[in-house]
Design an enzyme around this catalytic site. Structure first.
Site, PDB file in Angstrom:
ATOM      1  N   ASP A  10       7.260   4.618  -4.771  1.00 55.48           N
ATOM      2  CA  ASP A  10       5.884   4.203  -5.010  1.00 55.48           C
ATOM      3  C   ASP A  10       5.899   2.726  -5.324  1.00 55.48           C
ATOM      4  O   ASP A  10       6.379   2.313  -6.379  1.00 55.48           O
ATOM      5  CB  ASP A  10       5.277   4.995  -6.165  1.00 55.48           C
ATOM      6  CG  ASP A  10       3.820   4.646  -6.410  1.00 55.48           C
ATOM      7  OD1 ASP A  10       3.281   3.788  -5.671  1.00 55.48           O
ATOM      8  OD2 ASP A  10       3.226   5.211  -7.330  1.00 55.48           O
ATOM      9  N   ASP A  12       3.083   0.781  -5.107  1.00 54.86           N
ATOM     10  CA  ASP A  12       1.731   0.310  -5.405  1.00 54.86           C
ATOM     11  C   ASP A  12       1.566  -0.151  -6.842  1.00 54.86           C
ATOM     12  O   ASP A  12       0.976  -1.192  -7.108  1.00 54.86           O
ATOM     13  CB  ASP A  12       0.698   1.420  -5.139  1.00 54.86           C
ATOM     14  CG  ASP A  12       0.586   1.746  -3.670  1.00 54.86           C
ATOM     15  OD1 ASP A  12       0.875   0.859  -2.857  1.00 54.86           O
ATOM     16  OD2 ASP A  12       0.216   2.877  -3.340  1.00 54.86           O
TER      17      ASP A  12
END
Length: 86
Positions: A10, A12
């Site tokens: 991940d 983000d």
């Protein structure tokens, strides 16, 4: 990977800045090498082209025990699914 139930990437919401054009091919290559060598996937998945790059950028779920690859959209909607072995 055999010691883990799940592996997630991940980029983000993290504290480091990733260079995605360089990072994603490394992630892809690492995953497909395991799939080809240990799970008998076709070697043609080893090439990292633009279509595959777009596929893995967001919402990819891989279950190596069941041989499932899911492309997830918003609200965890399954957009595409692949089953590699039975």
């Amino acid at each position: 990977l055999k010691d883990y139930i799940a592996v997630g990437f991940d980029v983000d919401h993290c504290l480091v800045r990733y260079n995605l054009p360089e990072y994603m091919p490394i992630v892809y290559k690492s995953l497909v090498e395991v799939l080809v060598k240990e799970r008998a996937y076709s070697e043609e998945i080893l090439d990292f082209d633009k279509k595959k790059q777009d596929f893995i950028y967001n919402g990819l779920f891989i279950d190596v025990t069941k041989g499932l690859i899911l492309k997830l959209g918003e609200n965890n909607l399954i957009l595409r699914a692949f089953r590699a072995f039975t």
